[in-house]
Structures are given as structure tokens and as C-alpha cells.
Design a protein around this motif. Structure first.
Motif, PDB file in Angstrom:
ATOM      1  N   ASP A 313      28.118  34.943  80.048  1.00 43.79           N
ATOM      2  CA  ASP A 313      29.677  34.905  78.849  1.00 43.79           C
ATOM      3  C   ASP A 313      29.517  36.362  78.764  1.00 43.79           C
ATOM      4  OD1 ASP A 313      30.273  35.705  76.357  1.00 43.79           O
ATOM      5  OD2 ASP A 313      28.906  34.360  75.108  1.00 43.79           O
ATOM      6  N   ASP A 314      31.032  36.339  78.994  1.00 44.47           N
ATOM      7  CA  ASP A 314      31.790  37.290  78.764  1.00 44.47           C
ATOM      8  C   ASP A 314      33.294  37.251  77.999  1.00 44.47           C
ATOM      9  OD1 ASP A 314      31.955  40.443  79.797  1.00 44.47           O
ATOM     10  OD2 ASP A 314      33.456  39.419  81.371  1.00 44.47           O
ATOM     11  N   SER A 315      32.735  36.402  76.962  1.00 41.52           N
ATOM     12  CA  SER A 315      33.915  36.277  76.027  1.00 41.52           C
ATOM     13  C   SER A 315      34.782  37.072  75.705  1.00 41.52           C
ATOM     14  CB  SER A 315      33.643  35.143  74.669  1.00 41.52           C
ATOM     15  OG  SER A 315      34.168  34.861  73.842  1.00 41.52           O
ATOM     16  N   LEU A 337      34.563  30.830  88.290  1.00 45.05           N
ATOM     17  CA  LEU A 337      35.092  31.270  86.959  1.00 45.05           C
ATOM     18  C   LEU A 337      36.528  31.016  86.186  1.00 45.05           C
ATOM     19  CD1 LEU A 337      36.761  34.497  85.468  1.00 45.05           C
ATOM     20  CD2 LEU A 337      38.277  34.329  86.967  1.00 45.05           C
ATOM     21  N   ILE A 338      35.905  31.088  84.642  1.00 48.13           N
ATOM     22  CA  ILE A 338      36.738  30.540  83.657  1.00 48.13           C
ATOM     23  C   ILE A 338      37.490  31.028  83.044  1.00 48.13           C
ATOM     24  CG2 ILE A 338      36.498  29.287  81.731  1.00 48.13           C
ATOM     25  CD1 ILE A 338      33.977  28.254  82.312  1.00 48.13           C
ATOM     26  N   ALA A 339      38.993  31.280  83.093  1.00 44.92           N
ATOM     27  CA  ALA A 339      40.086  31.916  82.366  1.00 44.92           C
ATOM     28  C   ALA A 339      40.952  31.498  81.526  1.00 44.92           C
ATOM     29  CB  ALA A 339      40.731  33.051  84.011  1.00 44.92           C
ATOM     30  N   GLY A 340      41.474  32.220  80.445  1.00 44.61           N
ATOM     31  CA  GLY A 340      42.432  31.455  79.923  1.00 44.61           C
ATOM     32  C   GLY A 340      42.313  31.986  79.260  1.00 44.61           C
ATOM     33  N   GLY A 341      43.061  31.827  77.741  1.00 45.71           N
ATOM     34  CA  GLY A 341      43.027  31.431  76.054  1.00 45.71           C
ATOM     35  C   GLY A 341      44.322  31.678  75.480  1.00 45.71           C
ATOM     36  N   HIS A 342      44.134  32.365  73.834  1.00 45.80           N
ATOM     37  CA  HIS A 342      45.573  32.938  73.545  1.00 45.80           C
ATOM     38  C   HIS A 342      46.583  33.429  74.786  1.00 45.80           C
ATOM     39  CE1 HIS A 342      48.152  33.981  70.325  1.00 45.80           C
ATOM     40  NE2 HIS A 342      47.991  35.417  70.210  1.00 45.80           N
ATOM     41  N   PRO A 415      37.755  35.261  80.389  1.00 46.87           N
ATOM     42  CA  PRO A 415      38.909  35.100  79.829  1.00 46.87           C
ATOM     43  C   PRO A 415      39.958  35.488  80.021  1.00 46.87           C
ATOM     44  CG  PRO A 415      37.474  34.407  78.109  1.00 46.87           C
ATOM     45  CD  PRO A 415      36.664  35.385  78.591  1.00 46.87           C
ATOM     46  N   ALA A 416      39.799  36.641  80.635  1.00 46.50           N
ATOM     47  CA  ALA A 416      40.838  37.580  80.276  1.00 46.50           C
ATOM     48  C   ALA A 416      42.521  37.250  79.283  1.00 46.50           C
ATOM     49  CB  ALA A 416      41.789  37.567  82.006  1.00 46.50           C
TER      50      ALA A 416
END
Length: 443
Positions: A313-315, A337-342, A415-416
Motif C-alpha cells: 500500500d503506497d496510497s 502497478l495500480i495507478a490513477g486517481g483524481h 497511484p501517482a
């Protein structure tokens, strides 16, 4: 150059003061003023129905600004940009607009204060330094942007020997003084909506190093952006690199992942040395002091393993720099790698280039809202080099990543991008990641 108010909390006794913003720091500001015998005006952009103790709270756009204009001093929360037109309006009326940290630092024993700033890494470095100081026998407050504001009456500030203060770029713009020792962990574009442009962000953040009282800045020597701006780092600079002290076994007890966290620990040690703390130069003493450190939540934190797959977890990684650092923590391992968000509109080409250069297999699971732009950046940089899959949500991404990573890979949430819109905050996003991990079943 804007003059920074040099007033202190004690100067506000008997002064008509406005509190603008009622978040965590705003609550501390209110409590401090009440302790000083004041009856402040309370203003918030989105006011609650009722303030603390039943006090009325005005909306900024519905009478609040006029009320602040009737004050002698306004203490604002960090989230309120110094570049907002309302702040300029107050300045035209010769009303000082300041922040709680600046008011505290104006009268603190700054020889016993260290401010730690940086785009990323400041929280971990602050936590490590505070832990080491406490374990070396010095009662230390870890506060500021992490933990409790040091001026909060609930903080029992008189009983501390040292204060290690995480300082955001928002807070740095309000500091009238610097402590003799300041640390900068990293520099990368961020918070452009608050500061207006990237160079203003850099200047504001690094201003914590060069106000009156500044002596030494302990800085990340691996950062080209910092080295290019050495002139903003105050009178003296000590550069710290991740490769320094390669045999420093004392760090093992910290249980920190990644090269960047090794550098953060070395920056913390350099600050201890600069303060003249006994034991700071003794690896055996530091090894004992490091025992019991608990890595911060959602900062490259291993949360479990399922069927040989490690979940991390590197949220809190909300831009490109920490996400690339997180990937570097797993050399030679398969990483989903799970990436993405606002979507803040940041440039994802540096992320694409960093992932393409990676030798081990990599799967990028792109989630809304910025996921499509991340996918486009990766696919345009070197088509086919890195596999990218669009996922409708975090749960779907975790399930897909788990299946791909079996039997010995890593599923990494880094997520970057911020969590706004779909989660309450980074903790909420990290908790959703953990729930999705627990739902994974070996095939």
C-alpha cells in the motif's frame, strides 16, 4: 518580495483576530486563541452548521470576507492559498494574514526545532527522526503537517525537549523565521493549483530554508532539481545521497523499503548530528534507537501476502516521483502497478519513461480518473514494452493484478494521483485496497 508577518501567538492577546479555515490546523488555531482569552471571528469556505462550542461560522463568500476585513490579524489554514484574491484584498487593507506554524516559530526555541520539507518523503523522514530522538532519550514532538500542531494547547508543548516539524509548501509561505536546521527530502512539481506555477511552488517550498535564523539545510543530493536550486537552500548545504554509508546496518530495524527511504533515514541522521545529539554518529546506538519504529500507513507499506504475492500500500503517492521510487524498491521482481486517481493534469510522460526503462516484467493497471492519460502516455512512449490494462475500479485492478503476479510478484498501489472524488482520502483508498486483497483467493 512579500514581507512575512513576524508576529507571534503571544502578540494576539487582546487583538481582534479572524480564524479562516476550520480543519485540523484551524481547530488548533481556535483552541490557541481561546486559551489566550480571545473571541475570534470564524470563517470557512464550507462552514459547518455550528462551530466549536456553538460558535457561529461565516461562509467566506457570504459575509465571511467582510468579517475578516474587520479584524486586525487573520490566521488562515494551510489549505487556503496565499495567492487567492481574498488574501490580496486583506493585504491591501494592511491586515496581516499569517499561519499557525509561523506564529509558533516566531517565539519557539528554534535551536531545538527542525523543519522537514520536500515534495515527498518528508513524513517518513520526520517520523524516523522523531522516533530516533525519543529513543535516544529526548522527549520529542513530531508535529506540523503530520500529527499535532505544536501550538495546540492540547499538545503539552512545555514538556518537550525537541520538535521535529513536517512543513508543507503551504505552511512554508507563512514562516517568518527558519530554525537553524532544515531538511529537504525531494523536489518535484506538485500543488500547482495552490501556488499557481511550478517555479513559484519550488520557491515557496524552499523558502523554509532561508528565512532569518537559517544556518544549515540537509538536502537530497540525488535530486537534480534541488542541486539546480542550491541558491535557494540557505547559507550552508549538506548533501545526502542514498549511496552514503553503504554499511549502515542500523537502518535494518526501521523496516523501510526502497532506496529513497534509505536516503530519508540518512537525512534524519544528518539532522541529529547537526543538532549535536549524543549517539547520532554511533551506529550501535542508532541500531538500538531504531528498534520499534513503525512505518507510516500507506507509504510503501507491506500489508499482506496471498499465494506468494506481496501486496504493498503506497496510497499516499500522489504524483510521479514517489511512484517511480516505489517501483525501484522491487528490482528484479514482477510488479503489477495500480495507478490513477483524481486528475490534476500532471505530465505522466516521466512515469512512462521510468516504467519503460524497467527490466523486470511490469503490468500497469490504469484506474479512473487519470488512468486513461497514464495509459496513453505509456503506450505512446514505447508501444508494447509495458503491458497496460484499463480497469473500472480499484477492486477490479487488485483482482487482475493478483492473477498476473502469482506466484511471487508484487501488487503495488502507488497511484501517482490523489484520491479525491472516489475516496475520502488516501487512508480510505488504502483500506479499500486491503479489502480487495483479502478478497483474493488462490486459483
Amino acid at each position: 518580495m512579500r514581507m512575512r508577518p513576524t508576529i507571534s501567538w503571544s502578540d494576539l492577546r487582546g487583538v481582534r483576530t479572524g480564524v479562516w479555515g476550520l480543519g485540523v490546523e484551524g481547530g488548533a488555531n481556535l483552541r490557541k486563541l481561546i486559551a489566550l482569552g480571545a473571541d475570534p471571528v470564524l470563517v470557512d469556505d464550507h462552514p459547518p452548521a455550528e462551530g466549536a462550542g456553538g460558535r457561529p461560522v461565516l461562509a467566506t463568500g457570504a459575509g465571511g470576507l467582510a468579517a475578516l476585513a474587520g479584524c486586525e490579524v487573520v490566521v488562515k489554514s494551510p489549505g487556503i492559498s496565499r495567492y487567492r484574491p481574498e488574501v490580496a484584498d486583506l493585504a491591501r487593507r494592511s491586515i496581516p494574514v499569517t499561519g499557525g506554524l509561523g506564529l509558533w516559530l516566531a517565539e519557539a526555541d528554534r535551536e531545538r526545532v527542525v523543519c522537514i520539507t520536500g515534495t515527498k518523503g518528508k513524513s517518513s523522514t520526520t517520523a524516523v527522526m522523531g522516533h530516533l530522538l525519543n529513543r535516544l532519550g529526548h522527549r520529542t514532538m513530531v508535529g506540523g503537517n503530520i500529527g499535532q500542531p505544536p501550538w495546540d494547547p492540547a499538545a503539552d508543548g512545555a514538556s518537550y525537549e525537541y520538535w521535529v516539524i513536517e512543513t508543507s509548501s503551504y505552511q512554508a509561505t507563512d514562516l517568518p523565521y527558519s530554525p537553524p536546521v532544515v531538511a529537504v527530502t525531494s523536489l518535484h512539481p506538485d500543488h500547482l493549483d495552490w501556488h499557481g506555477d511550478v517555479e513559484t511552488y519550488y520557491t515557496d517550498k524552499l523558502s523554509a530554508c532561508s528565512q532569518p535564523g537559517a544556518d544549515l539545510t540537509v538536502a537530497n543530493g540525488d535530486s537534480d532539481l534541488l542541486r539546480e536550486r542550491a541558491g535557494l537552500l540557505g547559507p550552508r548545504v549538506e548533501w545526502v545521497r542514498a549511496g552514503d554509508a553503504p554499511q549502515a546496518g542500523w537502518m535494518a530495524a526501521l523496516h523501510l523499503l526502497g532506496t529513497h527511504n534509505r536516503r530519508n533515514a540518512l537525512i534524519a541522521r544528518a539532522c541529529l548530528r547537526a543538532l549535536g545529539i549524543p549517539g547520532a554518529a554511533d551506529d550501535a546506538a542508532l541500531a538500538q534507537a531504531a528498534v520499534g519504529f513503525v512505518p507510516l500507513t500507506s507509504r510503501l507499506q507491506v500489508i499482506g501476502e496471498v499465494a506468494g504475492v506481496t501486496f504493498v500500500d503506497d496510497s499516499l503517492s500522489t504524483n510521479v516521483l514517489p511512484t517511480l521510487a516505489a517501483m525501484d524498491a522491487f528490482p528484479g521482481r514482477r510488479v503489477a502497478l495500480i495507478a490513477g486517481g483524481h486528475d490534476r493534469g500532471i505530465d505522466y510522460q516521466p512515469l512512462a519513461r521510468g516504467l519503460v526503462d524497467r527490466e523486470a516484467p511490469t503490468l500497469v493497471l490504469a484506474v479512473p480518473d487519470s488512468g486513461p492519460r497514464i495509459q496513453a502516455a505509456i503506450e505512446s512512449d514505447n508501444p508494447g514494452k509495458v503491458e497496460v490494462t484499463a480497469c473500472p475500479d480499484l477492486a477490479a485492478a487488485v483482482e487482475r493484478g493478483f492473477r498476473w503476479a502469482v506466484p511471487d510478484g508484487v501488487v503495488l498501489l502507488s497511484p501517482a494521483a490523489p484520491s479525491f472524488g472516489r475516496f475520502r482520502d488516501y487512508r480510505d483508498r488504502g483500506e479499500a485496497f486491503a479489502r480487495a486483497m483479502h478478497a483474493c483467493q488462490p486459483g
